[in-house]
Design a protein around this motif. Structure first.
Motif, short mmCIF file in Angstrom:
data_model
loop_
_atom_site.label_atom_id
_atom_site.label_comp_id
_atom_site.label_asym_id
_atom_site.label_seq_id
_atom_site.Cartn_x
_atom_site.Cartn_y
_atom_site.Cartn_z
N ILE A 145 2.38 8.74 -8.32
CA ILE A 145 2.06 9.24 -9.21
C ILE A 145 3.31 10.10 -9.61
CG2 ILE A 145 -0.46 8.43 -8.72
CD1 ILE A 145 -0.87 11.81 -7.66
N GLU A 146 3.40 10.63 -10.74
CA GLU A 146 4.37 11.30 -10.53
C GLU A 146 3.60 12.38 -10.67
OE1 GLU A 146 5.03 10.88 -14.59
OE2 GLU A 146 6.12 9.40 -14.11
N ALA A 147 2.39 13.93 -11.21
CA ALA A 147 2.02 14.78 -10.36
C ALA A 147 0.77 14.82 -9.85
CB ALA A 147 1.70 15.83 -12.08
N PRO A 148 0.60 16.15 -9.32
CA PRO A 148 -0.55 15.89 -8.62
C PRO A 148 -1.92 15.48 -9.23
CG PRO A 148 0.77 17.37 -7.55
CD PRO A 148 1.57 17.21 -8.79
N LEU A 149 -3.09 15.85 -9.12
CA LEU A 149 -4.14 15.67 -10.14
C LEU A 149 -4.77 16.73 -10.57
CD1 LEU A 149 -7.10 12.84 -8.32
CD2 LEU A 149 -5.18 13.25 -10.26
N ARG A 150 -5.37 17.67 -11.76
CA ARG A 150 -5.34 18.93 -12.19
C ARG A 150 -6.88 19.09 -11.97
NH1 ARG A 150 -6.61 19.34 -16.71
NH2 ARG A 150 -6.71 17.42 -17.50
N TRP A 191 0.70 -1.35 0.18
CA TRP A 191 -0.11 0.02 -0.20
C TRP A 191 0.56 0.99 -0.19
CZ3 TRP A 191 -4.26 -1.77 -1.31
CH2 TRP A 191 -4.92 -3.15 -1.13
N SER A 192 0.26 2.13 -0.89
CA SER A 192 1.23 3.56 -0.98
C SER A 192 0.33 4.94 -0.11
CB SER A 192 0.92 4.14 -2.34
OG SER A 192 2.00 3.24 -2.97
N LEU A 193 -0.70 4.28 0.24
CA LEU A 193 -1.74 5.25 0.99
C LEU A 193 -2.91 4.53 1.78
CD1 LEU A 193 -2.35 8.39 1.85
CD2 LEU A 193 -3.79 8.31 -0.32
N VAL A 194 -2.72 4.66 3.21
CA VAL A 194 -3.91 4.31 3.86
C VAL A 194 -4.99 5.47 4.57
CG1 VAL A 194 -4.27 2.70 5.77
CG2 VAL A 194 -2.18 2.44 4.73
N ILE A 195 -6.55 5.45 4.13
CA ILE A 195 -7.13 5.84 4.64
C ILE A 195 -7.88 5.75 5.85
CG2 ILE A 195 -9.35 7.68 4.01
CD1 ILE A 195 -7.70 7.35 0.81
N ALA A 196 -7.84 5.49 7.07
CA ALA A 196 -8.43 5.66 7.98
C ALA A 196 -8.82 6.78 8.73
CB ALA A 196 -6.98 5.55 9.32
N LYS A 202 -5.62 16.13 -1.16
CA LYS A 202 -4.93 16.02 -0.49
C LYS A 202 -4.55 14.41 -0.41
CE LYS A 202 -6.65 18.85 3.60
NZ LYS A 202 -7.21 18.48 5.16
N VAL A 203 -5.23 13.62 -1.38
CA VAL A 203 -5.13 12.55 -1.47
C VAL A 203 -4.28 12.46 -2.59
CG1 VAL A 203 -5.86 9.77 -2.87
CG2 VAL A 203 -7.12 10.95 -1.08
N SER A 204 -4.14 13.25 -3.53
CA SER A 204 -2.59 13.03 -5.07
C SER A 204 -1.48 13.47 -4.30
CB SER A 204 -3.49 14.27 -5.42
OG SER A 204 -2.56 14.54 -6.93
N ASP A 205 -1.33 14.81 -2.86
CA ASP A 205 -0.39 15.40 -2.83
C ASP A 205 0.20 13.90 -1.66
OD1 ASP A 205 -1.25 17.61 -3.47
OD2 ASP A 205 -1.49 18.30 -2.11
N LEU A 206 -0.08 13.19 -0.89
CA LEU A 206 0.21 12.23 -0.34
C LEU A 206 0.93 11.11 -1.54
CD1 LEU A 206 -2.24 11.81 2.92
CD2 LEU A 206 0.15 12.70 2.48
N VAL A 266 1.76 11.57 -4.57
CA VAL A 266 3.03 12.48 -4.90
C VAL A 266 4.45 12.07 -4.15
CG1 VAL A 266 4.34 14.84 -5.71
CG2 VAL A 266 1.69 13.79 -6.81
N GLU A 267 4.10 12.70 -2.86
CA GLU A 267 5.12 12.41 -1.61
C GLU A 267 5.70 11.11 -1.68
OE1 GLU A 267 5.21 13.20 2.94
OE2 GLU A 267 3.61 14.25 2.15
N VAL A 268 5.30 10.21 -1.70
CA VAL A 268 5.58 8.93 -1.68
C VAL A 268 6.05 8.28 -2.80
CG1 VAL A 268 5.09 8.22 0.69
CG2 VAL A 268 3.34 7.58 -1.45
#
Length: 207
Positions: free
Chosen positions: A139-144, A56-61, A128-132, A134-136
């Protein structure tokens, strides 16, 4: 002559810890629409099994389900604070139930952990999901932003009133024909650019 192997990008994987119901279903639909792999679990005991898999790249809890004094919360807090340069590969976004803001928001802000409070605006959540991700480097770039405003909200327009109250009410769901035409034009240009990059990276088969 054998064809050159295709380069397949790793699919983004998101784990959702939330109670079963309309909110979890709507959350899955939103993330699925981006082409991401999503799994929803309601049992906090499964959280550790899933985290050990390293998938997992992201956990939404849902912090209301998890609790701020649990081992699960401590584990997610420690995992999400590891810098990418030091091997950090997972981030966590906490969802705060509408009636529990006073109980959890202070804790999350003190720990400098990202969170959203239900009901939340869809484009704010995706940002917020997109930024996180990108951080790891999932994905290459934030969603537009134009995708949030025109694509996501337009898609959810018919569902927002009947599926769940997880998305905040918004008077600007409607858009003019000119705005929608501009969105479609930008989406077409973006799609053409992506296809060109794929041909460039893999080699144009027409050559």
């Amino acid at each position: 002559m054998a064809s050159p192997p295709q380069i397949v990008a790793k699919q983004v994987s998101i784990l959702v810890l939330d109670q079963e119901g309309p909110s979890a279903m709507a959350l899955r639909q939103v993330l699925d629409s981006e082409g991401w792999r999503v799994r929803v679990i309601a049992d906090t005991k499964l959280l550790f099994t899933e985290l050990r898999s390293g998938e997992w790249s992201l956990v939404i809890a849902n912090i209301g389900l998890l609790g701020a004094s649990s081992v699960g919360f401590t584990t997610l807090r420690e995992l999400t604070s590891v810098p990418v340069e030091e091997g950090g590969r997972v981030r966590c976004l906490f969802v705060v139930p509408e009636t529990a803001g006073g109980q959890f928001v202070g804790v999350l802000e003190s720990a400098k952990l990202p969170y959203v409070v239900r009901p939340y605006h869809l484009h704010d959540f995706l940002e917020k999901v997109s930024d996180l991700l990108v951080e790891v480097k999932a994905i290459e770039a934030p969603l537009r932003q134009v995708r949030y405003e025109f694509g996501g909200l337009r898609k959810k327009k018919k569902e927002a009133g009947r599926t769940t109250s997880m998305f905040a009410a918004r008077d600007s769901y409607g858009y003019s024909e000119e705005e929608l035409a501009e969105y479609e034009r930008q989406e077409a240009e973006s799609s053409q650019t992506r296809r060109h990059k794929v041909r460039t990276n893999l080699g144009d088969p027409r050559r």
